[in-house]
Design a protein around this motif. Structure first.
Motif, PDB file in Angstrom:
ATOM      1  N   VAL A 131       0.837  -1.210   0.000  1.00 12.50           N
ATOM      2  CA  VAL A 131       0.000   0.000   0.000  1.00 12.50           C
ATOM      3  C   VAL A 131       0.864   1.249   0.000  1.00 12.50           C
ATOM      4  O   VAL A 131       0.623   2.211  -0.737  1.00 12.50           O
ATOM      5  CB  VAL A 131      -0.954  -0.013   1.209  1.00 12.50           C
ATOM      6  N   ILE A 132       1.929   1.237   0.839  1.00 11.13           N
ATOM      7  CA  ILE A 132       2.798   2.423   0.919  1.00 11.13           C
ATOM      8  C   ILE A 132       3.478   2.675  -0.424  1.00 11.13           C
ATOM      9  O   ILE A 132       3.527   3.803  -0.926  1.00 11.13           O
ATOM     10  CB  ILE A 132       3.837   2.244   2.035  1.00 11.13           C
ATOM     11  N   ALA A 133       3.998   1.609  -1.017  1.00 10.17           N
ATOM     12  CA  ALA A 133       4.696   1.778  -2.289  1.00 10.17           C
ATOM     13  C   ALA A 133       3.743   2.248  -3.394  1.00 10.17           C
ATOM     14  O   ALA A 133       4.075   3.128  -4.196  1.00 10.17           O
ATOM     15  CB  ALA A 133       5.368   0.457  -2.684  1.00 10.17           C
ATOM     16  N   THR A 134       2.554   1.670  -3.418  1.00  9.43           N
ATOM     17  CA  THR A 134       1.607   2.015  -4.485  1.00  9.43           C
ATOM     18  C   THR A 134       1.115   3.445  -4.350  1.00  9.43           C
ATOM     19  O   THR A 134       1.087   4.213  -5.324  1.00  9.43           O
ATOM     20  CB  THR A 134       0.417   1.046  -4.465  1.00  9.43           C
ATOM     21  N   THR A 135       0.706   3.856  -3.149  1.00 12.95           N
ATOM     22  CA  THR A 135       0.186   5.212  -2.970  1.00 12.95           C
ATOM     23  C   THR A 135       1.273   6.255  -3.175  1.00 12.95           C
ATOM     24  O   THR A 135       1.028   7.319  -3.759  1.00 12.95           O
ATOM     25  CB  THR A 135      -0.424   5.373  -1.570  1.00 12.95           C
ATOM     26  N   THR A 136       2.495   5.931  -2.708  1.00 14.15           N
ATOM     27  CA  THR A 136       3.586   6.891  -2.913  1.00 14.15           C
ATOM     28  C   THR A 136       3.881   7.064  -4.398  1.00 14.15           C
ATOM     29  O   THR A 136       4.068   8.187  -4.883  1.00 14.15           O
ATOM     30  CB  THR A 136       4.850   6.426  -2.177  1.00 14.15           C
ATOM     31  N   GLY A 137       3.935   5.965  -5.133  1.00 13.35           N
ATOM     32  CA  GLY A 137       4.177   6.073  -6.575  1.00 13.35           C
ATOM     33  C   GLY A 137       3.067   6.816  -7.284  1.00 13.35           C
ATOM     34  O   GLY A 137       3.309   7.632  -8.191  1.00 13.35           O
ATOM     35  N   TYR A 138       1.829   6.544  -6.887  1.00 12.01           N
ATOM     36  CA  TYR A 138       0.681   7.210  -7.512  1.00 12.01           C
ATOM     37  C   TYR A 138       0.724   8.714  -7.250  1.00 12.01           C
ATOM     38  O   TYR A 138       0.557   9.536  -8.167  1.00 12.01           O
ATOM     39  CB  TYR A 138      -0.601   6.594  -6.966  1.00 12.01           C
ATOM     40  N   VAL A 139       1.007   9.093  -5.983  1.00  5.73           N
ATOM     41  CA  VAL A 139       1.049  10.515  -5.639  1.00  5.73           C
ATOM     42  C   VAL A 139       2.234  11.197  -6.309  1.00  5.73           C
ATOM     43  O   VAL A 139       2.122  12.316  -6.830  1.00  5.73           O
ATOM     44  CB  VAL A 139       1.094  10.708  -4.114  1.00  5.73           C
ATOM     45  N   ASP A 140       3.391  10.525  -6.338  1.00  2.00           N
ATOM     46  CA  ASP A 140       4.560  11.131  -6.975  1.00  2.00           C
ATOM     47  C   ASP A 140       4.296  11.395  -8.461  1.00  2.00           C
ATOM     48  O   ASP A 140       4.616  12.473  -8.986  1.00  2.00           O
ATOM     49  CB  ASP A 140       5.786  10.223  -6.821  1.00  2.00           C
ATOM     50  N   ARG A 141       3.746  10.399  -9.124  1.00  2.00           N
ATOM     51  CA  ARG A 141       3.534  10.541 -10.562  1.00  2.00           C
ATOM     52  C   ARG A 141       2.489  11.607 -10.879  1.00  2.00           C
ATOM     53  O   ARG A 141       2.681  12.452 -11.765  1.00  2.00           O
ATOM     54  CB  ARG A 141       3.103   9.187 -11.153  1.00  2.00           C
ATOM     55  N   THR A 142       1.389  11.591 -10.142  1.00  2.00           N
ATOM     56  CA  THR A 142       0.346  12.581 -10.428  1.00  2.00           C
ATOM     57  C   THR A 142       0.768  13.989 -10.016  1.00  2.00           C
ATOM     58  O   THR A 142       0.455  14.970 -10.694  1.00  2.00           O
ATOM     59  CB  THR A 142      -0.953  12.199  -9.700  1.00  2.00           C
TER      60      THR A 142
END
Length: 710
Positions: A131-142
C-alpha cells in the motif's frame, strides 16, 4: 507481492470505496486544519474539493482492481485544475503539501483497516508495504504531472504582456460596429488585465463630430466587462446612458488633455472599492473619441508603468477600430436611409395579385446594397412585378438603385413588353458610364445590375417574364409543388448589345410566385444549389398568409446577419372571370358604334353600374369611332369590372392616337380630349400586332359639367 496480500488490499480498497464520502471528508478536514489558505476563496476551495474527491476515488478504484500502479491514471481534469490553481495565485509549495497531507490521511486509513480483515501479521505487513509503495508512486507521478502543468501556466502568465498586444490586433475591430468594437476592448482587458473595465465614448463623437460642441464633457457608457461572473454587479451607468463627467475627475482630465493617468485608490462604477486604476483616452487621427478605464480590486498587484504602456498600446489600436466603425456606421445609415426612401412604402391597390415583400440590408461589413423590388399596376387590370440587384454597396449602389427603379416605373407606364423594357433599362445603365467626370478623384466604380421583370394578366391568367442576369423565380402550385421557372437567362444590365427574351406561362389562380435576389440563396456556408433546395422546402410549408410565408422563408434561409442584401417579393395570383370581363368584336363600320353603346349599357346594367352608363357609353363611343376611322380590323371592345370600370378598344393598327386641340371650325378632333376629361386615367399599349386604347372610370365618378366647356 503475493496473491493473498493483493486480494486483501483489493478488499480493503473496495470497502473504503463504498464509504469514500467519509474518507473525502477526513482529508478535507485535515487540509482545512493544516492549510487554511486553500479555503479562503470559493474558487480555490471548490477546485481543491473536486481534486480530493476524484484523486481518492481514482486511487481506490485502482487498488480495488489490483491494477499496476503505473497504470492508475489521474483524473482527466486534474491538469486543468492545476492550471486553474496557478491562475488563482496558489503557491507551488502549498499544492505539494496538500498532496502529501491527503496521502497521509488515506494511507493511515488503508493501513488501519488491514488488521480488521485478517489476523495474519506477516500478511498485514506485506500488504502494508504494498500500500505504501503504491500510494507513494501514484502521488509522486500525479503530483509531477500537476506541477508541470502548474509551472507551465506560471510561465505562460509571465509572457502575457507580449501576447496581449498581438491579441488586441486580432480581437479588437473584427467588425465595423462601434458597440461590438468597444466591447471587444473591454472583454480582452477584463480577461487577465483588469477586474472591471469600462469604455465611454463622447456623445459628440458618436454623432460624427470630432470635438465636443459644449464645455461639458458628456459621454455614453458603451461597454463594460467584469473579470468574472461574480463581479457582474449592475453598473451605475446603464448601457448607452448619457453621463456628464465631473470637472477635475481623472476621466475629465484624460478627455481634456488626451493623456493617460495611473492612480491608487478609487471606486468602481458599482461602488466597489478598488486599489489601482488606469484611465486611458481613446485617440485616433488626432481626435479624442472617449476613454477606457481599467480597475483592479481582486487582483492584488497594483498597476505599474509597464501596465500603463500596455494599456495605451491596446487603447490606441482600439481607438482606430472605433473610429473606423463610427465612420462606417454614419455612411451606412445614410445609405440605408436613402435606399429605404427609394423603396415602395406600401403596396399599391390592385386586384391582380396579393403581395408581400421584405428587404433586409447586409449585416456584415459590405454595407447597404442596391437590391430593390416593386409592384406596378398596369392597364387592363394587369400588374408588373420587379426585383433587381445593383452591383456594389454603399450610397452609390443605393442611388443607382433609385435611378433604375424610377426608370422601370417610367418604362412600365408606357406598357412596354418585358423584353423591350429590359433593353431600354440596359441603355439606362450604360449611359452614365459614358459620361466623363472632370474630377480625377471621382471614381464610382463599374455599374451593373440584374433585374427580373414579370407582367401578370388576371384575365388570361398568363404571366410574361424576362430577366437580365437575375436568378429565376420560384413558382408554388396550389398543391404545394415548388419549381423554378425556366427562363432565358439574358445578360446582366450594363453589358449592352445583347438581346433579351421573354417567356409566357399560364398560372392557375392561387399560384404563388416568389421573386428574390441572390442574397437569399447564396451564403458562405452553402452554394446556390443548396440555397435553392432550402428555398423550395421553405416555400412548400403550409402557412396562413403571405406575410407568414415571408417570415418562414427568411427564418429558414438567412442567418442573423446576412452577408448580402436580400429582397423578397411574393405574389399570389388572382383571376378575373367571365362575371367581371365582357368582350365583343366590332365591325369596321361606323354603325357598329351604336351597337357598342348598346352592349355597354346592357352590361353595366348586369353589373349594377347604371350610374356610369352615360359616361361609359360616351367614352366607348369615342374610342370605337377612332378605331374604326383610323385603325384596322380586327376591332374588339372589352369591359373589365375591377376596382373601377376599364374600357378598352383594340385594333390591328400600330398608330398611336394623340390628343390635339381642335379649332372652333373643326368638326372633329375632340374625341380623345373628351376621353381624357371623363376618365381618371387613359392611355395606349402596343402588342406584337396592333394596339389597345384604354380608359379607366371610377365607380364614384360623375359626368363633369365642364366636359363640353370651351
Amino acid at each position: 507481492m503475493d496473491d493473498q496480500a493483493d486480494r486483501l488490499v483489493a478488499r480493503v480498497a473496495r470497502e473504503l470505496g463504498a464509504r469514500a464520502d467519509e474518507l473525502i471528508a477526513d482529508v478535507e478536514k485535515a487540509l482545512r486544519r493544516e492549510l487554511p489558505a486553500l479555503w479562503e476563496t470559493p474558487e480555490i476551495a471548490g477546485t481543491v474539493s473536486q481534486n480530493v474527491a476524484e484523486y481518492i476515488v481514482t486511487g481506490l478504484s485502482g487498488l480495488a482492481s489490483s491494477a499496476d500502479p503505473e497504470l492508475i491514471e489521474p483524473p482527466p481534469a486534474a491538469l486543468e485544475r492545476a492550471r486553474r490553481l496557478a491562475r488563482y495565485g496558489m503557491s507551488l509549495a502549498t499544492m505539494l503539501r496538500a498532496f502529501r497531507l491527503a496521502q497521509g490521511v488515506v494511507l493511515d486509513r488503508l493501513i488501519g483497516e488491514l488488521p480488521r480483515y485478517t489476523a495474519d501479521a506477516p500478511l498485514v505487513s506485506r500488504a502494508t508495504r504494498y500500500v505504501i509503495a503504491t500510494t507513494t508512486g501514484y502521488v509522486d507521478r500525479t503530483s509531477e504531472q500537476d506541477v508541470a502543468a502548474f509551472q507551465e501556466e506560471r510561465d505562460r502568465r509571465r509572457q502575457w504582456r507580449l501576447a496581449m498586444v498581438n491579441e488586441a490586433g486580432v480581437r479588437i475591430g473584427t467588425t465595423l460596429d462601434v458597440a461590438r468594437t468597444t466591447q471587444e476592448l473591454a472583454d480582452l482587458a477584463a480577461e487577465r488585465f483588469a477586474d472591471v473595465v469600462t469604455v465611454d465614448l463622447l456623445d459628440s463623437a458618436l454623432h460624427g463630430e470630432d470635438t465636443p460642441v459644449t464645455d461639458r464633457l458628456v459621454v455614453r457608457r458603451i461597454a463594460r466587462a467584469p473579470a468574472a461572473a461574480r463581479d457582474a454587479r449592475p453598473p451605475s451607468a446603464a448601457a448607452w446612458q448619457l453621463v456628464t463627467c465631473v470637472d477635475g475627475s481623472p476621466t475629465a482630465r484624460a478627455l481634456a488633455t488626451g493623456r493617460p493617468t495611473r492612480h491608487q485608490g478609487d471606486r468602481s462604477p458599482d461602488g466597489r472599492r478598488v486599489h489601482s486604476t488606469l484611465v486611458v483616452p481613446l485617440r485616433a487621427r488626432g481626435s479624442t473619441l472617449g476613454v477606457a478605464e481599467f480597475r483592479r480590486h481582486r487582483n492584488p498587484d497594483p498597476y505599474d508603468d509597464e501596465d500603463l504602456l500596455l494599456a495605451q498600446e491596446i487603447a490606441a489600436r482600439a481607438a482606430v477600430a472605433v473610429d473606423n466603425a463610427r465612420r462606417y456606421t454614419h455612411a451606412r445609415a445614410t445609405a440605408l436611409t436613402l435606399q429605404r426612401s427609394l423603396l415602395p412604402r406600401h403596396a399599391p391597390r390592385q386586384s391582380a395579385v396579393e403581395v408581400a415583400y421584405r428587404y433586409l440590408p447586409a449585416g456584415g461589413q459590405a454595407g447597404v446594397g442596391g437590391d430593390w423590388y416593386d409592384v406596378i399596376p398596369l392597364s387592363g387590370a394587369r400588374v408588373a412585378l420587379v426585383v433587381g440587384d445593383v452591383v456594389g454597396h454603399g450610397i452609390h449602389a443605393a442611388a443607382t438603385m433609385g435611378r433604375l427603379r424610377t426608370a422601370v416605373r417610367t418604362l412600365a407606364d408606357i406598357d412596354l413588353p418585358p423584353d423591350e423594357l429590359l433593353t431600354h433599362l440596359d441603355d439606362v445603365v450604360l449611359r452614365p458610364s459614358g459620361e466623363a467626370s472632370d474630377d480625377p478623384d471621382e471614381y464610382l466604380g463599374e455599374t451593373g445590375a440584374t433585374c427580373l421583370y414579370a407582367v401578370y394578366d388576371p384575365v388570361s391568367r398568363r404571366c410574361t417574364l424576362a430577366r437580365a442576369g437575375h436568378v429565376p423565380p420560384a413558382l408554388t402550385s396550389r398543391d404545394g409543388t415548388v419549381e423554378l421557372l425556366e427562363l432565358p437567362p439574358g445578360p446582366p444590365l450594363g453589358l449592352g448589345g445583347l438581346p433579351f427574351e421573354a417567356t409566357e406561362v399560364e398560372l392557375p389562380e392561387g399560384s404563388l410566385i416568389a421573386l428574390f435576389t441572390d442574397g437569399l440563396i447564396e451564403a458562405r456556408d452553402h452554394d446556390v444549389d443548396a440555397g435553392l433546395t432550402r428555398l423550395r422546402h421553405a416555400l412548400a410549408r403550409p402557412e396562413t398568409s403571405l406575410e407568414a410565408i415571408c417570415d418562414t422563408v427568411l427564418e429558414a434561409m438567412l442567418p442573423d446577419r446576412p452577408d448580402d442584401d436580400v429582397a423578397l417579393l411574393l405574389a399570389r395570383t388572382r383571376a378575373l372571370g367571365a362575371r367581371q370581363v365582357a368582350t365583343w368584336d366590332l365591325d369596321a363600320d361606323p354603325a357598329a358604334v351604336a351597337r357598342a353603346r348598346s352592349h355597354v349599357s346592357r352590361q353595366l346594367g348586369d353589373w349594377g353600374l347604371e350610374e356610369l352608363g352615360f359616361t361609359a357609353e360616351l367614352v366607348v363611343s369615342e374610342l370605337a369611332t377612332n378605331a374604326i376611322r383610323y385603325g384596322r380590323p380586327p376591332i374588339r371592345l372589352r369591359l373589365i369590372h375591377d376596382r373601377g370600370l376599364l374600357c378598352e378598344v383594340s385594333d390591328g393598327s400600330n398608330t398611336t392616337p394623340h390628343q390635339r386641340r381642335a379649332r372652333v371650325s373643326d368638326e372633329g378632333g375632340r374625341g380623345l380630349l373628351l376621353v381624357a376629361r371623363l376618365a381618371e386615367h387613359w392611355g395606349t399599349r402596343h402588342a406584337r400586332r396592333g394596339k389597345t386604347v384604354w380608359a379607366e372610370l371610377s365607380e364614384s365618378a360623375q359626368f363633369p359639367a365642364s366636359a363640353f366647356a370651351g
